[in-house]
Design a protein around this motif. Structure first.
Motif, short mmCIF file in Angstrom:
data_model
loop_
_atom_site.label_atom_id
_atom_site.label_comp_id
_atom_site.label_asym_id
_atom_site.label_seq_id
_atom_site.Cartn_x
_atom_site.Cartn_y
_atom_site.Cartn_z
N SER A 1 66.47 -62.32 60.83
CA SER A 1 67.68 -62.07 61.61
C SER A 1 68.43 -63.37 61.91
O SER A 1 69.67 -63.38 61.97
N GLU A 2 67.69 -64.45 62.07
CA GLU A 2 68.34 -65.73 62.37
C GLU A 2 69.06 -66.32 61.18
O GLU A 2 69.73 -67.35 61.30
N ASP A 3 68.94 -65.70 60.02
CA ASP A 3 69.71 -66.13 58.85
C ASP A 3 71.11 -65.54 58.84
O ASP A 3 71.93 -65.88 57.99
N THR A 4 71.37 -64.65 59.78
CA THR A 4 72.70 -64.05 59.87
C THR A 4 73.74 -65.12 60.15
O THR A 4 73.63 -65.87 61.12
N ALA A 5 74.73 -65.19 59.29
CA ALA A 5 75.75 -66.24 59.40
C ALA A 5 76.80 -66.02 58.32
O ALA A 5 76.60 -65.21 57.41
N VAL A 6 77.86 -66.78 58.43
CA VAL A 6 78.80 -66.88 57.32
C VAL A 6 78.34 -68.07 56.48
O VAL A 6 78.13 -69.17 57.00
N TYR A 7 78.19 -67.84 55.20
CA TYR A 7 77.71 -68.87 54.29
C TYR A 7 78.90 -69.42 53.49
O TYR A 7 79.67 -68.65 52.91
N TYR A 8 78.98 -70.73 53.47
CA TYR A 8 80.09 -71.41 52.81
C TYR A 8 79.59 -72.27 51.66
O TYR A 8 78.56 -72.94 51.77
N CYS A 9 80.36 -72.28 50.62
CA CYS A 9 80.09 -73.15 49.48
C CYS A 9 80.93 -74.42 49.63
O CYS A 9 82.09 -74.36 50.08
N VAL B 1 80.54 -78.41 38.89
CA VAL B 1 79.14 -78.30 39.30
C VAL B 1 78.29 -79.42 38.72
O VAL B 1 77.18 -79.67 39.20
N SER B 2 78.76 -80.08 37.69
CA SER B 2 77.99 -81.17 37.11
C SER B 2 78.51 -82.54 37.55
O SER B 2 77.92 -83.56 37.19
N ILE B 3 79.57 -82.56 38.32
CA ILE B 3 80.15 -83.82 38.80
C ILE B 3 80.00 -83.95 40.31
O ILE B 3 79.69 -85.02 40.82
N PHE B 4 80.21 -82.84 41.00
CA PHE B 4 80.14 -82.85 42.45
C PHE B 4 78.74 -82.47 42.93
O PHE B 4 78.00 -81.79 42.24
N ALA B 5 78.44 -82.88 44.15
CA ALA B 5 77.29 -82.32 44.85
C ALA B 5 77.74 -80.98 45.41
O ALA B 5 78.73 -80.91 46.14
N MET B 6 77.04 -79.93 45.05
CA MET B 6 77.38 -78.57 45.47
C MET B 6 76.41 -78.13 46.56
O MET B 6 75.19 -78.21 46.37
N GLY B 7 76.98 -77.68 47.66
CA GLY B 7 76.11 -77.31 48.77
C GLY B 7 76.45 -75.95 49.35
O GLY B 7 77.56 -75.43 49.17
N TRP B 8 75.45 -75.39 50.00
CA TRP B 8 75.65 -74.20 50.80
C TRP B 8 75.44 -74.58 52.26
O TRP B 8 74.45 -75.26 52.60
N LYS C 1 77.52 -71.17 66.93
CA LYS C 1 76.78 -72.36 66.52
C LYS C 1 77.61 -73.20 65.57
O LYS C 1 78.58 -72.74 64.99
N GLU C 2 77.18 -74.44 65.41
CA GLU C 2 77.87 -75.33 64.49
C GLU C 2 77.45 -75.03 63.05
O GLU C 2 76.37 -74.49 62.79
N ARG C 3 78.31 -75.40 62.14
CA ARG C 3 77.98 -75.24 60.73
C ARG C 3 76.82 -76.18 60.38
O ARG C 3 76.80 -77.33 60.80
N GLU C 4 75.87 -75.67 59.60
CA GLU C 4 74.72 -76.47 59.23
C GLU C 4 74.47 -76.41 57.74
O GLU C 4 74.80 -75.42 57.07
N LEU C 5 73.85 -77.48 57.24
CA LEU C 5 73.51 -77.53 55.83
C LEU C 5 72.36 -76.59 55.53
O LEU C 5 71.36 -76.56 56.26
N VAL C 6 72.48 -75.84 54.45
CA VAL C 6 71.39 -74.99 53.98
C VAL C 6 70.68 -75.67 52.81
O VAL C 6 69.47 -75.88 52.83
N ALA C 7 71.46 -76.01 51.80
CA ALA C 7 70.88 -76.62 50.60
C ALA C 7 71.98 -77.30 49.82
O ALA C 7 73.16 -76.94 49.94
N VAL C 8 71.59 -78.28 49.01
CA VAL C 8 72.55 -78.98 48.17
C VAL C 8 71.90 -79.27 46.83
O VAL C 8 70.68 -79.51 46.74
N ILE C 9 72.71 -79.25 45.79
CA ILE C 9 72.27 -79.64 44.45
C ILE C 9 73.25 -80.67 43.93
O ILE C 9 74.47 -80.45 43.95
#
Length: 118
Positions: A86-94, A28-35, A42-50
């Motif tokens: 409701s539009e937040d319904t999805a599978v969330y991936y790390c 977590v301190s070396i890689f960019a970690m994203g959700w 629908k296609e997979r989309e970026l939610v957030a990254v740190i």
């Protein structure tokens, strides 16, 4: 690199959930970690990254409702989701991503289902 996502579930509109992505070592301190998320059809989309330095970036449509954070000591990244719709319904991936020279290291967790419904 193994990423273990958890915290998904069923929640009513307006509710909150916190997702966790547990990993190991110094990831977590070396890689960019994203959700990321993928809704049905629908296609997979970026939610957030740190980033490794702690900088954050969000999908414009989610700013103000979602917050990404990390606990370096616990090797865990979190996604706090508030005022869910409701539009937040999805599978969330790390995701863990790092570029080094010409090489790219990209790892995915197994996904956790978030369902927002009344």
């Amino acid at each position: 690199v193994q990423l273990q996502a958890s915290g998904g579930g069923f929640v009513q509109p307006g509710g909150s959930l916190r997702l966790s992505c547990a990993t190991s070592g110094m990831i977590v301190s070396i890689f960019a970690m994203g959700w990321y998320r993928q809704a049905p059809g629908k296609e997979r989309e970026l939610v957030a990254v740190i980033t490794g330095s702690g900088s954050t970036n969000y999908a414009d449509s989610l700013k103000g409702r979602f917050t990404i954070s990390r606990d370096v000591a616990k090797n865990t990244v979190y996604l706090q989701m508030n005022n869910l719709k409701s539009e937040d319904t999805a599978v969330y991936y790390c995701n863990a991503n790092r570029r080094s020279g010409t090489r790219e290291y990209d790892f995915w967790g197994q996904g956790t289902q978030v369902t927002v419904s009344s």
